[in-house]
Design a protein around this motif. Structure first.
Motif, PDB file in Angstrom:
ATOM      1  N   LEU A 168       0.845  -1.206   0.000  1.00 50.33           N
ATOM      2  CA  LEU A 168       0.000   0.000   0.000  1.00 50.33           C
ATOM      3  C   LEU A 168       0.874   1.247   0.000  1.00 50.33           C
ATOM      4  CD1 LEU A 168      -2.894  -0.907   2.477  1.00 50.33           C
ATOM      5  CD2 LEU A 168      -3.040  -0.630  -0.013  1.00 50.33           C
ATOM      6  N   ASP A 169       1.972   1.185   0.770  1.00 54.07           N
ATOM      7  CA  ASP A 169       2.870   2.337   0.823  1.00 54.07           C
ATOM      8  C   ASP A 169       3.494   2.603  -0.547  1.00 54.07           C
ATOM      9  OD1 ASP A 169       4.523   4.397   2.177  1.00 54.07           O
ATOM     10  OD2 ASP A 169       6.136   3.041   1.556  1.00 54.07           O
ATOM     11  N   ARG A 170       3.842   1.549  -1.246  1.00 60.88           N
ATOM     12  CA  ARG A 170       4.451   1.713  -2.562  1.00 60.88           C
ATOM     13  C   ARG A 170       3.445   2.248  -3.579  1.00 60.88           C
ATOM     14  NH1 ARG A 170       9.308  -1.567  -2.881  1.00 60.88           N
ATOM     15  NH2 ARG A 170       8.985  -2.081  -5.067  1.00 60.88           N
ATOM     16  N   LEU A 171       2.187   1.923  -3.354  1.00 57.37           N
ATOM     17  CA  LEU A 171       1.136   2.336  -4.284  1.00 57.37           C
ATOM     18  C   LEU A 171       0.695   3.785  -4.050  1.00 57.37           C
ATOM     19  CD1 LEU A 171      -0.934   1.569  -6.443  1.00 57.37           C
ATOM     20  CD2 LEU A 171      -2.316   0.462  -4.674  1.00 57.37           C
ATOM     21  N   ARG A 172       0.880   4.273  -2.808  1.00 54.49           N
ATOM     22  CA  ARG A 172       0.311   5.559  -2.415  1.00 54.49           C
ATOM     23  C   ARG A 172       1.030   6.751  -3.043  1.00 54.49           C
ATOM     24  NH1 ARG A 172       0.001   4.694   2.764  1.00 54.49           N
ATOM     25  NH2 ARG A 172      -2.170   4.017   2.614  1.00 54.49           N
ATOM     26  N   LEU A 173       0.247   7.690  -3.594  1.00 54.03           N
ATOM     27  CA  LEU A 173       0.800   8.949  -4.111  1.00 54.03           C
ATOM     28  C   LEU A 173       0.395  10.076  -3.169  1.00 54.03           C
ATOM     29  CD1 LEU A 173       0.150   8.727  -7.956  1.00 54.03           C
ATOM     30  CD2 LEU A 173       2.356   8.696  -6.798  1.00 54.03           C
ATOM     31  N   THR A 174       1.290  10.470  -2.287  1.00 47.46           N
ATOM     32  CA  THR A 174       1.008  11.604  -1.405  1.00 47.46           C
ATOM     33  C   THR A 174       1.274  12.884  -2.188  1.00 47.46           C
ATOM     34  OG1 THR A 174       3.279  11.633  -0.683  1.00 47.46           O
ATOM     35  CG2 THR A 174       1.763  10.293   0.604  1.00 47.46           C
ATOM     36  N   GLU A 175       0.907  14.021  -1.594  1.00 51.55           N
ATOM     37  CA  GLU A 175       1.205  15.301  -2.233  1.00 51.55           C
ATOM     38  C   GLU A 175       2.714  15.467  -2.422  1.00 51.55           C
ATOM     39  OE1 GLU A 175      -0.237  19.448  -1.064  1.00 51.55           O
ATOM     40  OE2 GLU A 175      -1.958  18.162  -0.565  1.00 51.55           O
ATOM     41  N   ALA A 176       3.454  15.042  -1.382  1.00 52.98           N
ATOM     42  CA  ALA A 176       4.914  15.145  -1.447  1.00 52.98           C
ATOM     43  C   ALA A 176       5.461  14.302  -2.597  1.00 52.98           C
ATOM     44  CB  ALA A 176       5.535  14.694  -0.132  1.00 52.98           C
ATOM     45  N   ARG A 177       4.891  13.142  -2.804  1.00 54.93           N
ATOM     46  CA  ARG A 177       5.387  12.273  -3.887  1.00 54.93           C
ATOM     47  C   ARG A 177       5.055  12.840  -5.258  1.00 54.93           C
ATOM     48  NH1 ARG A 177       4.470   6.101  -1.459  1.00 54.93           N
ATOM     49  NH2 ARG A 177       6.113   6.300   0.106  1.00 54.93           N
TER      50      ARG A 177
END
Lengths: 415, 415
Positions: free
Chosen positions: B67-76
């Protein structure tokens, strides 16, 4: 899966590669000069083994071409010896710092040229490849694991014996040059599957070998591919030059990969240059488009297949085109990505051709026959790559090395 | 055989690659800056698509790591935009004359850097790879043909839509960045078989993907392989530095390929440094040899398998060795050829380690974590190659180019 015997042999070659890779260049050159000397001294014995191979090949009904490729004349043995001496005279490819810089955090970074390790070579007939390839491999700090054809087995054994003795002369392990003893196709397939033992495999042979590689190879390889080479005579071409260059590209040695197979002619000069080529290339069979046949009466009708074929023979496919665009498009469709030439006096046409044609080599106003390691000053070549990764075009010593990154710090850690 | 649909798409990508390869660098950079801007502006839409992917993944029981690898945060998303701008600021890799000389017969010879053509990329989760990889491909004059995972399909589609619009902004064909629409394994296998359409395939994923590549790939590829990295503390090591560097190499980001997995310690310093590491690496599980366990009571017994494994976790295999030779031998046996480090104050030991260890990168007195395209100043990386052919170690723009030989003459023919 490879048999125990082949794996055991591969393990010995791999161990020897480690030693050669760390040997100073003087020692590697010592092998080359000693090998040249030994091949000259052993000429009678090698010729005898070759005669036996030739006799067996005749009994098996070999073609004159394949007999010619198998034959080791005195001149060819001398060329082998001179070839080894030439490789000795080349600079050391190892240890060259390809790039070096310091990072803001003080890390000193270098990329340094190092050997690949074990180079596998699969080749057909031509026992001279044995010495040529092994010499290049050792010079570049690698071991050579050779798989020759059954027809050349006796000749190859005789040459490898001398090369191994020369390794020992130079204080290097004899196993750094090793010949696969069983020349069957089954063992060739095992050889292609030696993952973990072969760092690179170079197949030198025809379409059947390439197809077998695609099926069995489990190790990285470099394809020494076909050459369906074109020469394009542009509207602005010097016609005397065109006739001379095309003649050279077609007939100087038609059976090799850098010979021209298809001629493209701009429509505006076809009427002037094709009749002259008809005469100059009297020994050559023409297969042309309709417009070609208007100027070369003896030309037969070229099929799609003719434009796609590497004839390796005194046959020339010809097409009259309306523009350099049409020439470039034709080449993009049929080229095998080897060598493509243009004859032109137009700077713009030359530049466009160089930029837009996608091939290992693009040639302006010269014969495609120059695309060759010796002619380009590489000293010798391990083959001519038609692939885009790793090495492209004639491959010399650099093509059988890799690089290693070296980072030197004083305790840097990553934040 | 690939399906009609996939081949038709591949043909469009190939045609687009030709255009990008001939586009001036200003136009390629124009795409990059426009893409960065568009990704910032479309952040809300991309995040929405990503949220939907995340919700589906949760419903399918995805692990926290995936899930962490899939997540696109604003920072990413901002990092993606900055990444594209960084690539725009790098020098143009194309047109660089790698080598140039004149032959005795007057032929002028050059080797010039040119694009590879179509780069295929297969990747898992991590939708940020979509922009990173596509940006590098376009900068180097290539087209990017992307096959992401099904879990990230919505996110990838949203990003690719922005990238394609940015291509059009810059006057380039949108098809130069193209996403495989069917993320099934069957189509992935077809994708690997697109001979004649993919000039190079870069798989970025785990062992299952690599195994599938070995089975299905019909095109040239560069393996972004495992990193079973070692750090060796030599007899002459600065022990403060050793503790700091090993700690960084193990825990700064344990889930990546350049993290250290095995620690080798010279017997003469084991009694001093291992107890300190026991404390410094309190969060790390130790698996050691008998001698290790004498100094780290909590260490369990290391098996052969532990020395061979890339843990990608807070686990460290440890072995006490009697000499640098034993350290080099251990590394030769278990290394995956990624990054290997030595901590030493001995010049001789450092030089031997650099020379004799066969890996993409050898590090002296610094953390293995520095073996990374960004850290080494490449600007960005398409992956880290653990193979020896074509590219080795961190791969930047140059790794996705090839060279072309250009020969210019005045009618030279071969004698």
């Amino acid at each position: 899966m490879a048999t125990e015997t082949l794996i055991a042999q591969a393990a010995r070659v791999k161990a020897a590669a480690r030693v050669v890779g760390l040997a100073p260049v003087g020692q590697r050159n010592g092998f080359l000069t000693s090998a040249a000397e030994r091949i000259r001294k052993a000429a009678a014995g090698i010729t005898e083994a070759n005669d036996a191979d030739l006799a067996a090949a005749v009994a098996h009904g070999a073609t004159p071409t394949s007999l010619d490729r198998l034959r080791l004349t005195e001149a060819r043995l001398e060329a082998m010896a001179v070839g080894l001496e030439t490789v000795a005279s080349l600079g050391d490819p190892l240890g060259v710092v390809v790039e070096g810089f310091v990072r803001p955090n003080g890390l000193r970074v270098e990329r340094v040229r190092v050997p690949l390790g074990v180079i596998g070579i699969i080749y057909e007939n031509r026992p001279n490849v044995t010495a040529d390839a092994a010499g290049l491999c050792i010079k570049a700090g690698n071991a050579a694991f050779l798989r020759g054809s059954s027809a050349a087995m006796g000749s190859n054994r005789a040459i490898v014996a001398e090369l191994r003795a020369a390794l020992v002369d130079a204080g290097l392990p004899g196993d750094a040059i090793s010949l696969v003893e069983d020349p069957s196709h089954a063992v060739a397939a095992e050889f292609m599957g030696l993952r973990g033992y072969l760092d690179c495999l170079v197949p030198r042979g025809g379409p059947a070998l390439i197809a077998s590689m695609r099926e069995h190879a489990q190790v990285p390889f470099i394809l020494d591919g076909d050459g369906n080479c074109h020469t394009y005579i542009d509207a602005d071409a010097d016609l005397d030059m065109s006739v001379e260059v095309v003649t050279n590209a077609k007939v100087q040695r038609p059976g090799v990969c850098n010979a021209t197979e298809t001629l493209l002619v701009h429509a505006s000069v076809a009427d002037q240059v094709l009749p002259r080529l008809d005469v100059a290339l009297a020994s050559v069979e023409f297969r042309g488009c309709e417009r070609t046949r208007a100027f070369v009466g003896r030309a037969t009708v070229a099929s799609e297949a003719d434009y796609a074929e590497e004839f390796l023979d005194l046959i020339l496919a010809v097409k009259v085109v309306d523009s350099i665009d049409d020439a470039i498009t034709h080449i993009a469709r049929y080229s095998s990505g080897h060598s493509e030439a243009i004859i032109t006096s137009s700077l713009r046409a030359a530049d466009r051709f160089c930029r837009e044609v996608d091939a290992a080599a693009v040639v302006v106003n010269a014969s495609t026959r120059f695309v060759d390691g010796g002619e380009l000053g590489l000293g010798a070549e391990i083959g001519i790559s038609t692939q885009k990764l790793h090495a492209r075009g004639p491959m010399g010593l650099e093509a059988i090395t890799t690089v290693k990154w070296i980072l030197r710090g004083e305790g840097q850690v990553r934040r």
